[in-house]
Enzyme design. Structure first.
Site, PDB file in Angstrom:
ATOM      1  N   HIS A 140    -111.595  -4.898  -8.319  1.00  0.00           N
ATOM      2  CA  HIS A 140    -112.761  -5.749  -8.068  1.00  0.00           C
ATOM      3  C   HIS A 140    -112.564  -6.525  -6.771  1.00  0.00           C
ATOM      4  O   HIS A 140    -111.876  -7.551  -6.744  1.00  0.00           O
ATOM      5  CB  HIS A 140    -112.975  -6.689  -9.277  1.00  0.00           C
ATOM      6  CG  HIS A 140    -114.197  -7.524  -9.169  1.00  0.00           C
ATOM      7  ND1 HIS A 140    -114.313  -8.766  -9.756  1.00  0.00           N
ATOM      8  CD2 HIS A 140    -115.380  -7.295  -8.547  1.00  0.00           C
ATOM      9  CE1 HIS A 140    -115.509  -9.263  -9.494  1.00  0.00           C
ATOM     10  NE2 HIS A 140    -116.172  -8.390  -8.762  1.00  0.00           N
ATOM     11  N   GLU A 152    -109.276  -8.437  -7.797  1.00  0.00           N
ATOM     12  CA  GLU A 152    -108.988  -8.585  -9.231  1.00  0.00           C
ATOM     13  C   GLU A 152    -108.691  -7.174  -9.753  1.00  0.00           C
ATOM     14  O   GLU A 152    -109.531  -6.278  -9.634  1.00  0.00           O
ATOM     15  CB  GLU A 152    -110.251  -9.150  -9.916  1.00  0.00           C
ATOM     16  CG  GLU A 152    -110.012 -10.137 -11.013  1.00  0.00           C
ATOM     17  CD  GLU A 152    -111.329 -10.692 -11.583  1.00  0.00           C
ATOM     18  OE1 GLU A 152    -112.427 -10.192 -11.299  1.00  0.00           O
ATOM     19  OE2 GLU A 152    -111.229 -11.651 -12.357  1.00  0.00           O
ATOM     20  N   ASN A 190    -116.123 -13.430 -12.612  1.00  0.00           N
ATOM     21  CA  ASN A 190    -117.548 -13.576 -12.924  1.00  0.00           C
ATOM     22  C   ASN A 190    -117.813 -14.283 -14.242  1.00  0.00           C
ATOM     23  O   ASN A 190    -118.905 -14.801 -14.459  1.00  0.00           O
ATOM     24  CB  ASN A 190    -118.232 -12.211 -12.887  1.00  0.00           C
ATOM     25  CG  ASN A 190    -118.492 -11.825 -11.445  1.00  0.00           C
ATOM     26  OD1 ASN A 190    -118.949 -12.656 -10.657  1.00  0.00           O
ATOM     27  ND2 ASN A 190    -118.168 -10.612 -11.079  1.00  0.00           N
TER      28      ASN A 190
END
Ligand code: NAD
Length: 283
Positions: A140, A152, A190
Site C-alpha cells: 500500500h 504499508e 485508512n
C-alpha cells in the site's frame, strides 16, 4: 527470489507513481492500463515529475532519461508475461481486482509475486482468486508515491515468509520504509484516516461549517499540512467512498457509515482533483 522485471497494472494517480519509482530504482517496468489515454497521461506525469527533479538538481538529466527508458507500456493485460512482481493499482473494486489477479496467475511464471495497492479491500479475498495465494501480498503506497516514504505491507492470511521478505526488500530498494500490518479492513492507515475525512464531510453536510472553515480548523488548529476535505479531493472521492464502504461492511459497525454527501458527490462524478471538481474546483 531476485526481482528484475515489475509490471504495474493501472496507470492512474498511483500506478504512474509506482512505475516512476520502480523505474528510477532501475527495475524494468511494464506499465499497463486498459485505457490508452491513461497510459499517455501516466507517462506525461512521470516525465513532468522527473523534469522538476532535474530542475531542482535532485537527479541528473541522464538519470531522468534512464528512468524513462526503463518503462514500456501496454494496453493489453495478456502482454504481461515475463515479470517477477506485478503490482496492481486499478480502481478500488474487488471483482475487478480479482479478475486481474486470476489472469496474472495464469500468465506469470510460478515464482512471480502478485501485489495489490488496494486501500482497504481484503488481501486474503484477492489472494483467493489465484492458485498461488501464498504469493499474494498488499503493498500500500501513499499518494504522491514519489514523495511519501511509507509503504504499508499487508500480509494476507495465506502469504508465505519468502514472499513477505522479498517484498520488504523491494520496498527498501525503492527507498521507502515498510511498515507491516495485518489484513483487517482499512489496515492501519485508512482505518484511522478515512473516518476523520468522513466526519469532516458530515460537518459540511450538517451545515456546521463551510468547506474552507473545516479545513482551516484542522490546518491551523491541529497543524495538519492539508485540510481533510482538500486531502479527500487529492485521494479521490470515489476511492474515499469505496474505503468507507469496506470499513462499514467489514466491521458491521454504523460508526463507519459513509456520509450521504460523499455518496452524492461521487454520483455527480465530482471525484476531486482528478476530475476537476470535488470539494474544491481545479483547473
Ligand atoms: P485512478 O482512478 O487514478 O486510476 C485507476 C486506473 O486504473 C485508471 O487509469 C483506469 O483506467 C485503470 N483501470 C481500471 N480498470 C482497469 C483494468 N481492468 N485493467 C487495467 N487498468 C484498469 O485511481 P488511483 O487513485 O490511482 O487508485 C488506484 C488504486 O490505488 C486503488 O485501489 C486505490 O484504492 C489505491 N490507492 C489510492 C490512493 C490515493 O490516494 N488515490 C492511495 C493509496 C492507494
Amino acid at each position: 527470489m531476485p526481482i528484475k522485471r515489475i509490471a504495474v497494472i493501472g496507470a492512474g494517480q498511483m500506478g504512474a507513481g509506482i512505475a516512476h519509482i520502480c523505474a528510477q530504482a532501475n527495475y524494468e517496468v511494464l506499465l499497463q492500463d486498459k485505457n490508452e489515454s491513461a497510459l499517455t497521461k501516466g507517462i506525461t506525469t512521470i516525465e513532468q515529475s522527473l523534469t522538476r527533479a532535474v530542475q531542482k538538481e535532485r537527479i541528473t538529466e541522464i538519470e531522468k532519461e534512464r528512468t524513462l527508458a526503463n518503462i514500456t507500456t501496454t494496453a493489453s493485460l495478456s502482454e504481461i508475461t515475463e515479470v517477477d512482481l506485478a503490482i496492481e493499482a486499478v480502481i478500488e473494486q474487488l471483482d475487478v481486482k480479482q479478475n486481474i489477479f486470476a489472469s496474472l496467475d495464469e500468465q506469470l511464471h510460478d515464482k512471480a509475486i502478485l501485489a495489490t495497492n488496494t486501500s482497504a479491500l481484503p488481501i486474503t479475498e484477492i489472494a483467493s482468486a489465484t492458485t498461488r495465494p501464498e504469493k499474494v501480498i498488499g503493498m500500500h503506497f501513499m499518494n504522491p508515491v514519489p514523495v511519501m516514504r511509507l509503504v504499508e505491507i499487508i500480509r494476507a492470511i495465506q502469504t508465505d515468509d519468502a514472499t513477505y521478505e522479498t517484498v520488504v526488500s523491494v520496498t527498501k530498494q525503492l527507498h521507502k520504509t515498510a511498515v507491516t500490518v495485518k489484513d483487517f479492513p482499512g489496515f492501519v492507515s485508512n482505518r484511522v484516516l478515512m473516518p476523520l475525512i468522513n466526519e469532516a464531510i458530515f460537518t459540511v453536510y450538517e451545515g456546521i461549517a463551510t468547506i474552507e472553515d473545516v479545513d482551516a480548523v484542522m490546518k491551523l488548529g491541529m497543524n495538519h499540512p492539508m485540510g481533510p476535505l482538500q486531502l479527500a479531493d487529492f485521494i479521490g472521492l470515489d476511492t474515499c467512498l469505496y474505503i468507507m464502504e469496506v470499513l462499514y461492511e467489514g466491521f458491521n459497525d454504523p460508526k463507519y457509515r459513509p456520509c450521504p454527501l460523499l455518496r452524492q458527490y461521487v454520483q455527480a462524478g465530482w471525484y476531486g482533483r482528478k476530475s476537476g471538481r470535488g470539494f474544491y474546483t481545479y483547473t
